[in-house]
Design an enzyme around this catalytic site. Structure first.
Site, mmCIF file in Angstrom:
data_model
loop_
_atom_site.group_PDB
_atom_site.id
_atom_site.type_symbol
_atom_site.label_atom_id
_atom_site.label_comp_id
_atom_site.label_asym_id
_atom_site.label_seq_id
_atom_site.Cartn_x
_atom_site.Cartn_y
_atom_site.Cartn_z
ATOM 1 N N TYR A 96 -6.950 6.306 29.060
ATOM 2 C CA TYR A 96 -6.954 5.296 27.849
ATOM 3 C C TYR A 96 -7.711 5.885 26.807
ATOM 4 O O TYR A 96 -7.394 5.549 25.612
ATOM 5 C CB TYR A 96 -7.433 4.173 28.427
ATOM 6 C CG TYR A 96 -6.405 3.294 29.203
ATOM 7 C CD1 TYR A 96 -5.340 3.867 29.867
ATOM 8 C CD2 TYR A 96 -6.784 2.097 29.883
ATOM 9 C CE1 TYR A 96 -4.428 3.180 30.690
ATOM 10 C CE2 TYR A 96 -6.114 1.486 30.526
ATOM 11 C CZ TYR A 96 -4.768 2.023 31.230
ATOM 12 O OH TYR A 96 -4.072 1.256 32.103
ATOM 13 N N ASP B 138 -6.467 -0.891 36.340
ATOM 14 C CA ASP B 138 -5.739 -1.704 35.609
ATOM 15 C C ASP B 138 -4.264 -2.440 36.465
ATOM 16 O O ASP B 138 -4.165 -3.536 36.364
ATOM 17 C CB ASP B 138 -4.984 -1.034 34.483
ATOM 18 C CG ASP B 138 -4.447 -1.807 33.298
ATOM 19 O OD1 ASP B 138 -4.437 -3.169 33.588
ATOM 20 O OD2 ASP B 138 -4.111 -1.225 32.324
ATOM 21 N N ASP C 154 -1.591 5.263 45.749
ATOM 22 C CA ASP C 154 -0.303 4.794 46.072
ATOM 23 C C ASP C 154 -0.501 4.382 47.477
ATOM 24 O O ASP C 154 0.140 3.100 47.786
ATOM 25 C CB ASP C 154 0.654 5.965 46.369
ATOM 26 C CG ASP C 154 0.019 7.468 46.826
ATOM 27 O OD1 ASP C 154 -1.083 7.472 46.839
ATOM 28 O OD2 ASP C 154 0.854 8.343 47.054
ATOM 29 N N ASP D 30 -4.108 -6.364 38.839
ATOM 30 C CA ASP D 30 -2.839 -7.208 38.586
ATOM 31 C C ASP D 30 -2.038 -7.524 39.827
ATOM 32 O O ASP D 30 -1.644 -8.593 39.886
ATOM 33 C CB ASP D 30 -2.195 -6.722 37.280
ATOM 34 C CG ASP D 30 -2.487 -7.103 35.930
ATOM 35 O OD1 ASP D 30 -3.524 -7.552 35.962
ATOM 36 O OD2 ASP D 30 -1.586 -7.244 35.078
ATOM 37 N N LYS E 166 -6.443 9.821 43.137
ATOM 38 C CA LYS E 166 -5.313 10.610 43.426
ATOM 39 C C LYS E 166 -5.763 11.955 43.492
ATOM 40 O O LYS E 166 -5.106 12.853 42.776
ATOM 41 C CB LYS E 166 -4.301 10.353 42.375
ATOM 42 C CG LYS E 166 -2.965 10.769 42.645
ATOM 43 C CD LYS E 166 -2.029 9.870 43.810
ATOM 44 C CE LYS E 166 -0.712 10.840 43.973
ATOM 45 N NZ LYS E 166 -0.046 10.438 45.196
#
Ligand code: NAD
Length: 366
Positions: free
Chosen positions: A142, A246, A222, A250, A190
């Site tokens: 970001y 993020d 994942d 959620d 990851k």
């Protein structure tokens, strides 16, 4: 000595629910003998209307002087429907977070037993789930540089980057929190593909050596996405970067059912920021039906993280639990079995919770 709190109600239902977050802190002060002082400031659409800017200088100064900020939400449909508007409410929020150096977002995910039917997952899967997310907030793809478009505009690129220092400081916070809980950290990355994740994993492993009493597990993002839905109870503290956090937070919010139930804290170098995860909800703003519990639980996080008032924070959570046990609901957390007279307005359920604070505190002291 007063404990100085800045209240930023913001826009839409932000103003309706933050009233109750503040009221709960005031009541806790009366019950436990703490002195809180409150100031207020504008942010977002409310600030644009009054001052022409989403983050007035006065708000910034007050925010830096306060010891904690209780925030509602920002946002207004006039900007959502006009993506090209150059002055926007969210600029105020992002600017303030940046100015306060808030690098660590903490989001508790748990389900009150009484609301088990409101979760998107089956009761036998979610019962007892209690997860504390630590999401890094100021680094990653970001903010990484360079980012942009190639000259011909046909290629776009972002940079995913983390420094050892950025990982270390949030990892320490996660391990410290785990020590107070079930002593388990899942670090999500990851590392099978990404260089920045390899540094993340290496750094977290080193930090873990300072906390031999806490179990560390590494998990690929994942796998974590799948495991959160399949067996959320296996997690205690989850530590992850900005992008993965993020998405995962959620996803995990669905465990708890309604947006109106989830609180978060953002902490860092300066004043911490405590807020519901929901937005300004223009569809219900002004109707008096918003659920204030996310704001009230944000107030509990404020007591705990800004002032280390853990007994007081627990009292707030117990008062919410008792109110739900008594059957009281707002419409977002009611179901077909809820009698109509038990579905309350924002103010009515807020009052019930405030009344229950004294009851719960009495029992705790008995
Ligand atoms: P939202 O969270 O405001 O609302 C999503 C849905 O959940 C709506 O149907 C709403 O009625 C419901 N809901 C949310 N909070 C509730 C509560 N306390 N009680 C009962 N129901 C509740 O998200 P959105 O509709 O995508 O966004 C609305 C505005 O909020 C936009 O302008 C967006 O940019 C802004 N926003 C701000 C923040 C923030 O300030 N941190 C976060 C998200 C969205």
């Amino acid at each position: 000595m007063f404990k100085r709190i800045l209240v930023i109600p913001g826009d839409g239902i932000g103003t309706e629910v933050t009233y109750w977050g503040q009221k709960v802190i005031q009541t806790i002060g009366e019950i436990f003998g703490h002195q809180f002082s409150f100031d207020t400031a504008l942010l977002g659409h409310a600030a644009i209307k009054a001052e022409g800017t989403p983050l007035p200088e006065e708000t910034l100064v007050k925010a830096k002087q306060a010891q904690a900020i209780l925030f509602g939400a920002i946002g207004h449909p006039m900007y959502d429907n006009n993506p090209s508007a150059t002055v926007r409410p969210e600029q105020g929020l992002l600017g303030l977070r940046k100015a306060l150096g808030l690098y660590c977002n903490i989001r508790p995910i748990f389900l009150f037993e009484e609301l088990i039917g409101a979760s998107s997952l089956k009761p036998e899967v979610v019962r007892g789930a209690d997860i504390l997310f630590f999401r890094e907030l100021t680094g990653d793809v970001y903010f990484g540089q360079p980012r942009g478009r190639s000259q011909d505009g046909q290629t776009a690129f972002d940079t995913m980057s983390y420094s050892r220092y950025e990982v270390e400081r949030i990892a320490h916070k996660a391990f410290q929190a785990a020590r107070e809980r079930r002593k388990k950290v899942h670090s999500v990355d990851k590392a099978n593909v990404l260089e920045s994740s390899r540094l993340w994993r290496e750094t977290v492993t080193q930090v873990a050596q300072h906390y031999p009493d806490v179990e560390l597990h590494h998990m690929f993002v994942d796998t974590a996405a799948m495991a959160l839905i399949k067996n959320p109870r296996q997690f205690d503290v989850v530590l992850t970067g900005n992008l993965f956090g993020d998405i995962l937070t959620d996803e995990a919010s669905q465990i708890a059912g309604s947006m109106g139930m989830l609180a978060s804290a953002s902490i860092g170098e300066g004043t911490g920021f405590y807020e519901p995860i929901h937005g300004s909800a223009p569809d219900i703003a002004g109707k008096g039906i918003a659920n204030p519990i996310a704001s009230i639980l944000s107030a509990a996080l404020l007591l705990e993280y800004a002032f280390e008032l853990t007994v007081e924070a627990r009292t707030v959570r117990r008062a919410v639990a008792l109110t739900l046990q008594q059957g009281w609901r707002t419409s977002d957390i009611a179901d077909a079995s809820t009698p109509q007279e038990y579905i309350l307005s924002t103010d009515a359920i807020g009052s019930k919770i405030v009344q229950n604070l004294a009851r719960v505190a009495q029992v705790a002291n008995a």
